[in-house]
Every structure is written in C-alpha cells, then in structure tokens.
Design a protein around this motif. Structure first.
Motif, mmCIF file in Angstrom:
data_model
loop_
_atom_site.group_PDB
_atom_site.id
_atom_site.type_symbol
_atom_site.label_atom_id
_atom_site.label_comp_id
_atom_site.label_asym_id
_atom_site.label_seq_id
_atom_site.Cartn_x
_atom_site.Cartn_y
_atom_site.Cartn_z
ATOM 1 N N THR A 1 0.838 -1.198 0.000
ATOM 2 C CA THR A 1 0.000 0.000 0.000
ATOM 3 C C THR A 1 0.872 1.246 0.000
ATOM 4 O OG1 THR A 1 -0.114 0.200 2.407
ATOM 5 C CG2 THR A 1 -1.728 -1.236 1.351
ATOM 6 N N SER A 2 0.231 2.361 -0.313
ATOM 7 C CA SER A 2 0.904 3.658 -0.200
ATOM 8 C C SER A 2 -0.136 4.741 0.059
ATOM 9 C CB SER A 2 1.686 3.993 -1.477
ATOM 10 O OG SER A 2 0.806 4.237 -2.562
ATOM 11 N N LEU A 3 0.268 5.736 0.831
ATOM 12 C CA LEU A 3 -0.541 6.918 1.075
ATOM 13 C C LEU A 3 -1.980 6.576 1.474
ATOM 14 C CD1 LEU A 3 1.018 8.999 -1.828
ATOM 15 C CD2 LEU A 3 1.523 9.175 0.609
ATOM 16 N N SER A 4 -2.979 6.999 0.689
ATOM 17 C CA SER A 4 -4.366 6.812 1.133
ATOM 18 C C SER A 4 -4.779 5.341 1.186
ATOM 19 C CB SER A 4 -5.332 7.590 0.228
ATOM 20 O OG SER A 4 -5.372 7.039 -1.066
ATOM 21 N N LYS A 5 -4.157 4.485 0.364
ATOM 22 C CA LYS A 5 -4.516 3.068 0.395
ATOM 23 C C LYS A 5 -4.089 2.437 1.721
ATOM 24 C CE LYS A 5 -4.489 -1.306 -2.045
ATOM 25 N NZ LYS A 5 -4.064 -2.080 -3.223
ATOM 26 N N THR A 6 -2.993 2.921 2.287
ATOM 27 C CA THR A 6 -2.564 2.427 3.599
ATOM 28 C C THR A 6 -3.668 2.642 4.618
ATOM 29 O OG1 THR A 6 -0.227 2.839 3.119
ATOM 30 C CG2 THR A 6 -0.862 2.740 5.439
ATOM 31 N N GLU B 1 -6.937 3.232 3.886
ATOM 32 C CA GLU B 1 -8.147 2.535 3.463
ATOM 33 C C GLU B 1 -8.165 1.083 3.951
ATOM 34 O OE1 GLU B 1 -8.523 2.724 -0.746
ATOM 35 O OE2 GLU B 1 -8.717 4.907 -0.802
ATOM 36 N N MET B 2 -7.023 0.401 3.866
ATOM 37 C CA MET B 2 -6.960 -1.010 4.264
ATOM 38 C C MET B 2 -7.284 -1.185 5.740
ATOM 39 S SD MET B 2 -6.144 -2.957 1.599
ATOM 40 C CE MET B 2 -5.379 -4.454 2.189
ATOM 41 N N VAL B 3 -7.010 -0.154 6.528
ATOM 42 C CA VAL B 3 -7.298 -0.208 7.959
ATOM 43 C C VAL B 3 -8.757 0.170 8.239
ATOM 44 C CG1 VAL B 3 -6.730 0.737 10.225
ATOM 45 C CG2 VAL B 3 -4.905 0.258 8.576
ATOM 46 N N THR B 4 -9.171 1.317 7.746
ATOM 47 C CA THR B 4 -10.525 1.804 8.054
ATOM 48 C C THR B 4 -11.609 0.904 7.456
ATOM 49 O OG1 THR B 4 -10.412 3.299 6.145
ATOM 50 C CG2 THR B 4 -9.791 4.203 8.285
ATOM 51 N N ASN B 5 -11.308 0.243 6.325
ATOM 52 C CA ASN B 5 -12.274 -0.681 5.712
ATOM 53 C C ASN B 5 -12.152 -2.100 6.272
ATOM 54 O OD1 ASN B 5 -13.062 1.443 4.095
ATOM 55 N ND2 ASN B 5 -11.843 0.791 2.332
ATOM 56 N N ILE C 1 11.018 11.815 -9.761
ATOM 57 C CA ILE C 1 10.371 10.501 -9.831
ATOM 58 C C ILE C 1 9.618 10.298 -8.517
ATOM 59 C CG2 ILE C 1 10.746 8.010 -10.055
ATOM 60 C CD1 ILE C 1 13.478 8.906 -11.475
ATOM 61 N N VAL C 2 8.313 10.106 -8.613
ATOM 62 C CA VAL C 2 7.475 10.003 -7.409
ATOM 63 C C VAL C 2 6.653 8.723 -7.456
ATOM 64 C CG1 VAL C 2 7.350 12.503 -7.123
ATOM 65 C CG2 VAL C 2 5.582 11.331 -8.447
ATOM 66 N N ILE C 3 6.154 8.317 -6.276
ATOM 67 C CA ILE C 3 5.354 7.104 -6.167
ATOM 68 C C ILE C 3 3.876 7.459 -6.181
ATOM 69 C CG2 ILE C 3 4.952 4.997 -4.836
ATOM 70 C CD1 ILE C 3 7.813 5.327 -5.833
ATOM 71 N N ARG C 4 3.111 6.722 -6.953
ATOM 72 C CA ARG C 4 1.676 6.956 -7.097
ATOM 73 C C ARG C 4 0.928 6.572 -5.812
ATOM 74 N NH1 ARG C 4 1.305 4.375 -11.319
ATOM 75 N NH2 ARG C 4 1.061 6.108 -12.781
ATOM 76 N N ASP C 5 -0.097 7.327 -5.489
ATOM 77 C CA ASP C 5 -1.015 6.957 -4.410
ATOM 78 C C ASP C 5 -1.879 5.809 -4.941
ATOM 79 O OD1 ASP C 5 -3.099 6.699 -2.584
ATOM 80 O OD2 ASP C 5 -3.201 8.847 -2.175
ATOM 81 N N LEU C 6 -1.804 4.642 -4.286
ATOM 82 C CA LEU C 6 -2.515 3.459 -4.754
ATOM 83 C C LEU C 6 -3.951 3.375 -4.247
ATOM 84 C CD1 LEU C 6 0.371 0.828 -4.376
ATOM 85 C CD2 LEU C 6 -0.411 1.977 -6.470
#
Length: 293
Positions: free
Chosen positions: A131-136, A138-142, A194-199
């Motif tokens: 996971t990254s950013l908001s997906k991190t 989301e996996m918890v709150t969901n 070079i940046v990492i996408r929010d998944l």
C-alpha cells in the motif's frame, strides 16, 4: 477404491525401522510385541512380499520393505499434517490472512517473522498487499487487512511502533544534478522528479516536496529505482533500498535544508477484537522482530 493396507500398518513398519527392533517399536507405539508382529505379518500377506528379516536381536527391513517404506513416508507425513491442520481449524484458526504493508517498510521486517509463523502454522495462507498513502489508511478503516503496517497511527485504531524509515534524495552519477556539491531546492525544481503513485481508490494524498516542473509517477520503489538509475531524474528513496542495491552508480544528494527526513512505521490490527488467532500470532512475531533489531 478399496485399499488393502492401512496407515496404522505403515506407521508400525516405520517405527520398527526407526527403532531397530520390534520390542522398541512396541514401547514407542504403546502396543504389545505380539500386536506388532501380527500387524507386520498381515501387511506382508496383503502385499505378497517379505518386509522384515531378523538378524540377531535386530529387526531389519528387506530391500522391498525399504523401497515401499520410502514411498509410504510421504503418505504418513501428509496424514500427520492433516491432523495438525484439523486441530488448528477446530481452534478457529483462519484459513487465510491479508497483511497490508506500506511501501516505505523494509520487507525483511515482514518476511523474517513470517518464516517463524509458518514453522508452527500449516493451515493459514497469507496475502501480502503493498500500500501507499491513502490506500494504507483505506486497508485499515475498511478492515480489508488482518494486519497492517502503516505510517502514522489511524484514528480509533491502536498501534505499536514498528520502525523508522529514512528517506534520502538520490540521482544517477551521470545526471547533471550529481555534479552539484550542495544542490538547493531551486535546482530540484528545475529537475525531473520521480514520485510514487497513491494506490488508493478514493481521496488521493500527496506527501513531501513536489515542486519539480516535471514528474515521472510510478507504482512502487522498484520502478523508481530503475528510473533513477536510468538517469531520468532524482527521487527520494528509503535508506534500506539504497543500502540493498549498494550501487556505486547512484549518488546520495546533500540538498540544502532538505537532506533527509524520517517516516515512522506502526503495526495495527484493523479488525480489533475480531482478530483471529493466526493473525494474533503473526502480530506477536512481528512485534518480536522490533525487539530483535
């Protein structure tokens, strides 16, 4: 299909071979000497081949006996595994876990404890989701994960410290930015980043300094490393990734007022009191990893 032989007969033969005598095997199996002799003789009659010969006080398998037992051993191991699995299932052990790991985490911190977990657990499969950013979040709150390795603690989800990741700016040695002794933020603005996408699927998050005029956005740090090594721009990478590659063609930049920053990592159980025994055990092993570092 009706089988001529039973697992118990093959187990008897295995114990006799292991102990070296029928008497010793009988003590191990808590059976009488006569019962074991009868079991072996019946097995020989069913198969039509001699399995044991007696030399002195030792019971030794014949060549045919050794050949058949080698093939039977995998069957005995599978039967033992089935009994262990049924015991774990009867105790409510989960058949599968989902572990979410933020992309900033050193993967060794997860896989070393997982090795210990599988030594004791033969039932549970594990899905690892990066996971990254908001997906991190989301996996918890969901409650999509049984265990989550996150950055900052999430509201109403207790967490434990798991580690610290240092983020350093790097560039390929052949890149013009590598020639500057102490590049400033203005130099970075004029350089491709070079940046990492929010998944995540919903609200997207941006983190860190993102003022470069041009960007390359990738899914993970594996892509980011390759793009950086190719000389396509500069990137902030976790120190553990830089150290893992130990590549002399990559230079760590000493950026004025922005040399490095650190991100804390935490461990949480998204399902709280609903967390199953397998997840609880893996969580305990993960916390032990922290103390062992």
């Amino acid at each position: 299909m009706r089988l001529k032989t039973t697992l118990d007969q093959w187990l008897t033969l295995f114990e006799i071979d292991k102990a070296g005598s029928i008497q010793a095997a009988a003590a191990t199996l808590n059976k009488s000497h006569t019962t074991l002799i009868y079991s072996v003789r019946k097995l020989e009659d069913q198969l039509g081949v001699p399995l044991i010969k007696v030399e002195g006080r030792r019971a030794i398998l014949t060549d045919d006996g050794k050949s058949l037992l080698r093939r039977a051993q995998s069957m005995l191991e599978q039967a033992k595994a089935l009994e262990e699995i049924s015991t774990q299932l009867a105790q409510g052990t989960e058949s599968e876990l989902t572990v979410a790991i933020d992309h900033l985490c050193d993967r060794r911190w997860l896989y070393a404890p997982m090795t210990e977990f599988f030594k004791q657990n033969h039932t549970t499969s594990i899905q690892v989701v990066e996971t990254s950013l908001s997906k991190t979040q989301e996996m918890v709150t969901n409650e999509s994960a049984d265990i989550s390795i996150i950055t900052l603690p999430i509201t109403n989800h207790p967490s434990e410290i798991f580690g610290i990741t240092s983020m350093l700016p790097v560039v390929a040695k052949g890149h013009p930015l590598a020639e500057k002794l102490n590049p400033c933020l203005a130099d970075l603005s004029a350089t491709r980043q070079i940046v990492i996408r929010d998944l995540g699927h919903h609200a997207k998050q941006d983190v860190g300094w993102l003022k470069s005029n041009q960007r390359i956005t990738v899914d993970n740090f594996d892509h980011a490393w390759q793009a950086t090594k190719q000389g396509l721009g500069y990137c902030r990478l976790p120190l553990h990734i830089i150290e893992k590659h130990n590549d002399s063609d990559i230079k760590i930049l000493k950026v004025e007022h922005s040399n490095q920053y650190q991100v804390p990592l935490h461990l949480t159980l998204p399902k709280g009191a609903k967390t199953g025994p397998a997840a609880q055990e893996l969580y305990r092993l993960l916390l032990s990893e922290v103390n062992g570092r």
